[in-house]
Design a protein around this motif. Structure first.
Motif, PDB file in Angstrom:
ATOM      1  N   GLY A 143       0.944  -1.343  -0.027  1.00  0.00           N
ATOM      2  CA  GLY A 143       0.028  -0.067   0.180  1.00  0.00           C
ATOM      3  C   GLY A 143       0.870   1.030   0.110  1.00  0.00           C
ATOM      4  N   THR A 144       0.657   2.025   1.194  1.00  0.00           N
ATOM      5  CA  THR A 144       1.624   3.181   1.167  1.00  0.00           C
ATOM      6  C   THR A 144       2.634   3.121   2.104  1.00  0.00           C
ATOM      7  OG1 THR A 144       0.168   4.134   2.648  1.00  0.00           O
ATOM      8  CG2 THR A 144      -0.331   4.691   0.636  1.00  0.00           C
ATOM      9  N   LYS A 145       3.043   1.952   2.267  1.00  0.00           N
ATOM     10  CA  LYS A 145       4.077   1.579   3.403  1.00  0.00           C
ATOM     11  C   LYS A 145       5.255   0.727   2.633  1.00  0.00           C
ATOM     12  CE  LYS A 145       3.641  -1.717   6.668  1.00  0.00           C
ATOM     13  NZ  LYS A 145       3.374  -2.420   7.651  1.00  0.00           N
ATOM     14  N   ALA A 146       6.365   1.161   3.123  1.00  0.00           N
ATOM     15  CA  ALA A 146       7.606   0.419   2.579  1.00  0.00           C
ATOM     16  C   ALA A 146       8.483  -0.022   3.938  1.00  0.00           C
ATOM     17  CB  ALA A 146       8.606   1.143   1.702  1.00  0.00           C
ATOM     18  N   GLU A 147       9.067  -1.085   3.662  1.00  0.00           N
ATOM     19  CA  GLU A 147       9.669  -1.732   4.706  1.00  0.00           C
ATOM     20  C   GLU A 147      10.954  -2.538   4.246  1.00  0.00           C
ATOM     21  OE1 GLU A 147       7.310  -3.623   7.535  1.00  0.00           O
ATOM     22  OE2 GLU A 147       6.729  -5.250   6.146  1.00  0.00           O
ATOM     23  N   GLY A 148      11.950  -2.691   5.032  1.00  0.00           N
ATOM     24  CA  GLY A 148      13.147  -3.471   4.371  1.00  0.00           C
ATOM     25  C   GLY A 148      14.127  -3.551   5.588  1.00  0.00           C
ATOM     26  N   TYR A 149      15.305  -3.793   4.835  1.00  0.00           N
ATOM     27  CA  TYR A 149      16.554  -4.289   5.741  1.00  0.00           C
ATOM     28  C   TYR A 149      17.778  -3.573   4.985  1.00  0.00           C
ATOM     29  CZ  TYR A 149      20.138  -6.898   8.131  1.00  0.00           C
ATOM     30  OH  TYR A 149      21.270  -7.222   9.031  1.00  0.00           O
ATOM     31  N   ASP A 150      18.428  -2.867   5.666  1.00  0.00           N
ATOM     32  CA  ASP A 150      19.787  -2.416   5.249  1.00  0.00           C
ATOM     33  C   ASP A 150      20.847  -3.278   5.584  1.00  0.00           C
ATOM     34  OD1 ASP A 150      21.872  -0.552   4.436  1.00  0.00           O
ATOM     35  OD2 ASP A 150      21.567   0.762   5.856  1.00  0.00           O
ATOM     36  N   ARG A 151      21.423  -3.732   4.631  1.00  0.00           N
ATOM     37  CA  ARG A 151      22.785  -4.468   4.816  1.00  0.00           C
ATOM     38  C   ARG A 151      23.974  -4.026   5.535  1.00  0.00           C
ATOM     39  NH1 ARG A 151      19.647  -6.847   1.256  1.00  0.00           N
ATOM     40  NH2 ARG A 151      19.040  -8.952   1.311  1.00  0.00           N
ATOM     41  N   GLY A 152      23.959  -2.598   4.871  1.00  0.00           N
ATOM     42  CA  GLY A 152      25.238  -1.889   5.492  1.00  0.00           C
ATOM     43  C   GLY A 152      25.208  -1.595   7.028  1.00  0.00           C
ATOM     44  N   SER A 153      24.040  -1.321   7.384  1.00  0.00           N
ATOM     45  CA  SER A 153      23.936  -0.828   8.820  1.00  0.00           C
ATOM     46  C   SER A 153      23.396  -2.097   9.716  1.00  0.00           C
ATOM     47  CB  SER A 153      23.306   0.253   9.089  1.00  0.00           C
ATOM     48  OG  SER A 153      21.714   0.016   8.731  1.00  0.00           O
ATOM     49  N   ALA A 154      23.006  -3.085   9.059  1.00  0.00           N
ATOM     50  CA  ALA A 154      22.445  -4.276   9.694  1.00  0.00           C
ATOM     51  C   ALA A 154      21.200  -3.793  10.231  1.00  0.00           C
ATOM     52  CB  ALA A 154      23.347  -4.860  10.400  1.00  0.00           C
ATOM     53  N   GLY A 155      20.231  -2.973   9.670  1.00  0.00           N
ATOM     54  CA  GLY A 155      19.086  -2.500  10.459  1.00  0.00           C
ATOM     55  C   GLY A 155      17.802  -2.452   9.482  1.00  0.00           C
ATOM     56  N   PHE A 156      16.718  -2.635  10.275  1.00  0.00           N
ATOM     57  CA  PHE A 156      15.420  -2.301   9.806  1.00  0.00           C
ATOM     58  C   PHE A 156      14.950  -1.030   9.471  1.00  0.00           C
ATOM     59  CE2 PHE A 156      15.774  -6.837  11.095  1.00  0.00           C
ATOM     60  CZ  PHE A 156      15.216  -7.612   9.991  1.00  0.00           C
ATOM     61  N   TYR A 157      13.868  -0.787   8.655  1.00  0.00           N
ATOM     62  CA  TYR A 157      13.234   0.587   8.591  1.00  0.00           C
ATOM     63  C   TYR A 157      11.832   0.272   8.099  1.00  0.00           C
ATOM     64  CZ  TYR A 157      13.329  -0.028   3.531  1.00  0.00           C
ATOM     65  OH  TYR A 157      13.280  -0.475   2.361  1.00  0.00           O
ATOM     66  N   VAL A 158      11.043   1.113   8.416  1.00  0.00           N
ATOM     67  CA  VAL A 158       9.747   1.360   7.869  1.00  0.00           C
ATOM     68  C   VAL A 158       9.556   2.729   7.233  1.00  0.00           C
ATOM     69  CG1 VAL A 158       8.410   1.741   9.884  1.00  0.00           C
ATOM     70  CG2 VAL A 158       7.121   0.747   8.278  1.00  0.00           C
ATOM     71  N   ALA A 159       8.752   3.022   6.394  1.00  0.00           N
ATOM     72  CA  ALA A 159       8.527   3.996   5.923  1.00  0.00           C
ATOM     73  C   ALA A 159       7.064   4.300   5.520  1.00  0.00           C
ATOM     74  CB  ALA A 159       9.265   4.429   4.566  1.00  0.00           C
ATOM     75  N   ASN A 160       6.359   5.388   5.875  1.00  0.00           N
ATOM     76  CA  ASN A 160       5.077   5.863   5.533  1.00  0.00           C
ATOM     77  C   ASN A 160       5.284   6.918   4.378  1.00  0.00           C
ATOM     78  OD1 ASN A 160       3.634   3.889   7.290  1.00  0.00           O
ATOM     79  ND2 ASN A 160       4.428   5.488   8.751  1.00  0.00           N
ATOM     80  N   VAL A 161       4.492   6.719   3.151  1.00  0.00           N
ATOM     81  CA  VAL A 161       4.589   7.584   2.153  1.00  0.00           C
ATOM     82  C   VAL A 161       3.273   8.253   1.566  1.00  0.00           C
ATOM     83  CG1 VAL A 161       5.240   7.663  -0.323  1.00  0.00           C
ATOM     84  CG2 VAL A 161       6.422   6.130   1.137  1.00  0.00           C
ATOM     85  N   SER A 162       3.344   9.554   1.526  1.00  0.00           N
ATOM     86  CA  SER A 162       2.272  10.235   0.965  1.00  0.00           C
ATOM     87  C   SER A 162       2.747  11.201  -0.232  1.00  0.00           C
ATOM     88  CB  SER A 162       1.320  11.323   2.214  1.00  0.00           C
ATOM     89  OG  SER A 162       2.486  12.213   2.369  1.00  0.00           O
ATOM     90  N   GLU A 163       1.572  11.898  -0.747  1.00  0.00           N
ATOM     91  CA  GLU A 163       2.041  12.591  -1.956  1.00  0.00           C
ATOM     92  C   GLU A 163       3.338  13.579  -1.962  1.00  0.00           C
ATOM     93  OE1 GLU A 163       1.554  13.576  -5.907  1.00  0.00           O
ATOM     94  OE2 GLU A 163       0.257  11.994  -4.872  1.00  0.00           O
ATOM     95  N   ARG A 164       3.604  14.053  -0.759  1.00  0.00           N
ATOM     96  CA  ARG A 164       4.814  15.026  -0.917  1.00  0.00           C
ATOM     97  C   ARG A 164       5.678  14.709   0.249  1.00  0.00           C
ATOM     98  NH1 ARG A 164       5.531  17.778  -5.260  1.00  0.00           N
ATOM     99  NH2 ARG A 164       3.586  18.831  -6.204  1.00  0.00           N
ATOM    100  N   LEU A 165       5.372  13.506   1.331  1.00  0.00           N
ATOM    101  CA  LEU A 165       6.281  13.443   2.221  1.00  0.00           C
ATOM    102  C   LEU A 165       6.318  12.050   2.829  1.00  0.00           C
ATOM    103  CD1 LEU A 165       7.139  15.099   4.990  1.00  0.00           C
ATOM    104  CD2 LEU A 165       5.079  14.651   5.695  1.00  0.00           C
ATOM    105  N   VAL A 166       7.745  11.627   3.269  1.00  0.00           N
ATOM    106  CA  VAL A 166       7.978  10.427   3.610  1.00  0.00           C
ATOM    107  C   VAL A 166       8.251  10.568   4.847  1.00  0.00           C
ATOM    108  CG1 VAL A 166       9.546   8.402   3.195  1.00  0.00           C
ATOM    109  CG2 VAL A 166       8.536   9.584   1.199  1.00  0.00           C
ATOM    110  N   HIS A 167       7.735   9.702   5.924  1.00  0.00           N
ATOM    111  CA  HIS A 167       8.053   9.621   7.385  1.00  0.00           C
ATOM    112  C   HIS A 167       8.957   8.148   7.520  1.00  0.00           C
ATOM    113  CE1 HIS A 167       5.213  12.484   8.047  1.00  0.00           C
ATOM    114  NE2 HIS A 167       5.928  12.997   8.850  1.00  0.00           N
ATOM    115  N   LEU A 168      10.142   8.133   7.802  1.00  0.00           N
ATOM    116  CA  LEU A 168      10.897   6.840   7.771  1.00  0.00           C
ATOM    117  C   LEU A 168      11.377   6.396   9.217  1.00  0.00           C
ATOM    118  CD1 LEU A 168      13.465   5.375   5.178  1.00  0.00           C
ATOM    119  CD2 LEU A 168      13.982   5.663   7.914  1.00  0.00           C
ATOM    120  N   TYR A 169      11.106   5.428   9.860  1.00  0.00           N
ATOM    121  CA  TYR A 169      11.436   4.806  11.142  1.00  0.00           C
ATOM    122  C   TYR A 169      12.511   4.131  10.954  1.00  0.00           C
ATOM    123  CZ  TYR A 169      11.469   3.429  15.889  1.00  0.00           C
ATOM    124  OH  TYR A 169      11.856   3.284  17.193  1.00  0.00           O
ATOM    125  N   ASP A 170      13.687   4.378  11.658  1.00  0.00           N
ATOM    126  CA  ASP A 170      15.136   3.622  11.614  1.00  0.00           C
ATOM    127  C   ASP A 170      15.028   3.012  12.827  1.00  0.00           C
ATOM    128  OD1 ASP A 170      17.694   2.777  11.834  1.00  0.00           O
ATOM    129  OD2 ASP A 170      18.450   4.649  10.880  1.00  0.00           O
TER     130      ASP A 170
END
Length: 119
Positions: free
Chosen positions: A78-105
């Protein structure tokens, strides 16, 4: 995640979910404009981090950052993305709207906000 990886993920998530070319972003935490672009066609994403002169992209759900030489996964629901950064060995989640992205690290235990400029 390091700051440029968060920006790359935010731009990528916006390009995939909203379907518009990202032409730049404003990082609210850093308080500055970022020279970053991303475009998605089908399941292929390509982008450029102009501040680092580094390309990124790939076939979803995997992105490759040529600057850091690491893979970051990006799965969309939907309007959410999530994943894993192998560089930092960390997970994230991002909420996306038309003009803004909120990302939780999860490594930082913090939210980050990006205003998106589209082409």
């Amino acid at each position: 995640m390091n700051p440029h990886a968060r920006a790359m993920v935010a731009a990528s998530a916006h390009a995939v979910i909203i379907g518009k070319k990202v032409a730049g972003m404003y990082d609210h935490v850093a308080g500055r404009h970022l020279r970053i672009a991303a475009e998605c066609r089908g399941n292929r994403l390509q982008g450029l981090d102009g501040d680092r002169s580094a390309k990124f992209g790939g076939t979803l759900p995997e992105l490759y950052d040529e600057g850091d030489k690491v893979f970051i996964s990006l799965a969309v629901d939907g309007t959410k993305a999530e994943g894993y950064d192998r560089g930092s060995a960390g997970f994230y989640v991002a909420n996306v709207s038309e003009r803004l992205v909120h990302l939780y690290d999860y490594n930082q235990s913090a939210w980050f906000a990006f205003d998106v400029q589209t082409a």
